[in-house]
Design an enzyme around this catalytic site. Structure first.
Site, PDB file in Angstrom:
ATOM      1  CG  ASP A 101      -4.021  79.196  14.796  1.00 37.24           C
ATOM      2  OD1 ASP A 101      -3.020  78.979  15.501  1.00 37.24           O
ATOM      3  OD2 ASP A 101      -4.557  80.311  14.714  1.00 37.24           O
ATOM      4  CE1 TYR A 235      -4.255  84.167  19.548  1.00 37.40           C
ATOM      5  CE2 TYR A 235      -4.785  85.642  17.733  1.00 37.40           C
ATOM      6  CZ  TYR A 235      -4.193  84.477  18.204  1.00 37.40           C
ATOM      7  OH  TYR A 235      -3.551  83.638  17.338  1.00 37.40           O
ATOM      8  CG  HIS A 301       0.997  76.380  14.482  1.00 39.83           C
ATOM      9  ND1 HIS A 301       0.199  75.763  15.417  1.00 39.83           N
ATOM     10  CD2 HIS A 301       0.284  77.449  14.034  1.00 39.83           C
ATOM     11  CE1 HIS A 301      -0.938  76.420  15.545  1.00 39.83           C
ATOM     12  NE2 HIS A 301      -0.915  77.453  14.704  1.00 39.83           N
TER      13      HIS A 301
END
Length: 322
Positions: A101, A235, A301
């Site tokens: 990730d 982010y 994921h």
């Protein structure tokens, strides 16, 4: 887990929590969002039993590692600086690197900026996609918005404080369970308004076999103490990272052997265009040192936890060659 040693090291101006076990060549594990060193608990035990020193930090802003107040201090150069300093603190010149990730993205930056410190890289879930290709003036965050709309999860995370307020309405336990159990395929759309059903409209009442109540409680306890701002700030640096990586435009991953592992229902792998990029030559063009791609059937994921033994075996089979 009692045999895992925990300590704090000074790196790049912050105090970083590190979990480790074993002796031998260092395997350094980098986690993603919303995760912690704990995401690698299975791999730490497995690789340490095979003659490696397994090391997994809480990244900047996560868990028991300090969280910087400035949003911009979560940009790629700061984060890579943290990891280089951590490698120095371990007393080794090079490490085997494993990332998932956001940890996968950081791993690509390390291979790009400091390949001299990496023996080989095992990347989970997120393939290398150059932030700045030099052929467009559209920054990364803006490109996501153009491709997937304002409800794309990356876009929804951008305004400081807004997502934190929505998360506070439902609590850390709901958020972490919602995300970790997600099996919805990409792209991940995150509706405006209250957190609601979040990423995963089909959050199960009972946990999957690979995630125990004890596991969930560990994550929840840490995030209840720290909040989610540190992780969300990664982010919030997408456009800044686009600018900072400009000097590496056109530079691929050439000097570090790479293995890539993903699940066939991973939210990244099933985002439009990603499968084609991985399998039709784009990935290999950007990463000439890519040696192997593994797609795990029926795995989502968080494959380092859902398919822990398989991932550990793949890591070992790759790094033992070097």
């Amino acid at each position: 887990m009692e045999s895992i040693v925990h300590r704090t090291v000074e790196v790049n101006g912050i105090k970083m929590h590190v979990a480790e076990k074993g002796e031998g060549p260092v395997v350094l594990f980098l986690h993603g969002f919303p995760e912690l060193w704990y995401s690698w608990r299975h791999q730490i035990l497995s690789l340490s039993s095979l003659g490696y020193r397994a090391v997994a930090p809480d990244l900047r802003g996560f868990g028991d590692t300090e969280a910087s107040a400035s949003v911009s201090s979560y940009n790629c150069l700061y984060i890579v600086g943290d990891i280089v300093a951590l490698i120095d603190s371990l007393g080794v010149d090079k490490v085997f690197l494993v990332g998932h990730d956001w940890g996968a993205i950081i791993g690509w930056w390390l291979c790009l900026f400091r390949p001299d410190r990496i023996k080989a890289y095992v990347c989970l879930s997120v393939p290398f996609r150059p932030f700045n290709r030099g052929d467009s003036k559209v920054k990364t965050g803006d490109a996501f918005r153009a491709a997937y709309g304002d409800d794309y999860y990356v876009c929804r995370f951008q305004k400081p404080g807004k997502m934190e307020a929505e998360i506070d309405q439902v609590g850390a336990a709901y958020v972490i369970k919602n995300i970790l159990t997600m099996r919805q395929t990409g792209p991940p759309i995150f509706p405006k308004g209250e957190y609601g059903t979040g990423f995963n409209p089909n959050t199960p009442e009972t946990l999957p076999s690979w995630l125990s109540e004890e596991d969930l409680a560990y994550y929840v306890n840490k995030f209840e103490k720290t909040g989610f701002t540190g992780g969300l700030n990664y982010y919030r640096n997408l456009n800044l990272n686009w600018e900072l990586t400009g000097p590496w435009t056109g530079v691929g991953i050439k000097n570090v052997p790479v293995k890539f592992i993903t699940g066939d229902v991973d939210i990244v792998y099933t985002t439009p265009g990603v499968k084609e990029y991985i399998h039709d030559g784009g990935f290999k063009k950007d990463v000439p040192s890519l040696e192997e791609v593994v797609v795990q059937e029926g795995v989502a994921h968080f494959n380092n936890q859902e398919a822990a033994e398989d991932v550990s075996n793949h890591i070992y089979d790759f790094i033992k060659k070097f």
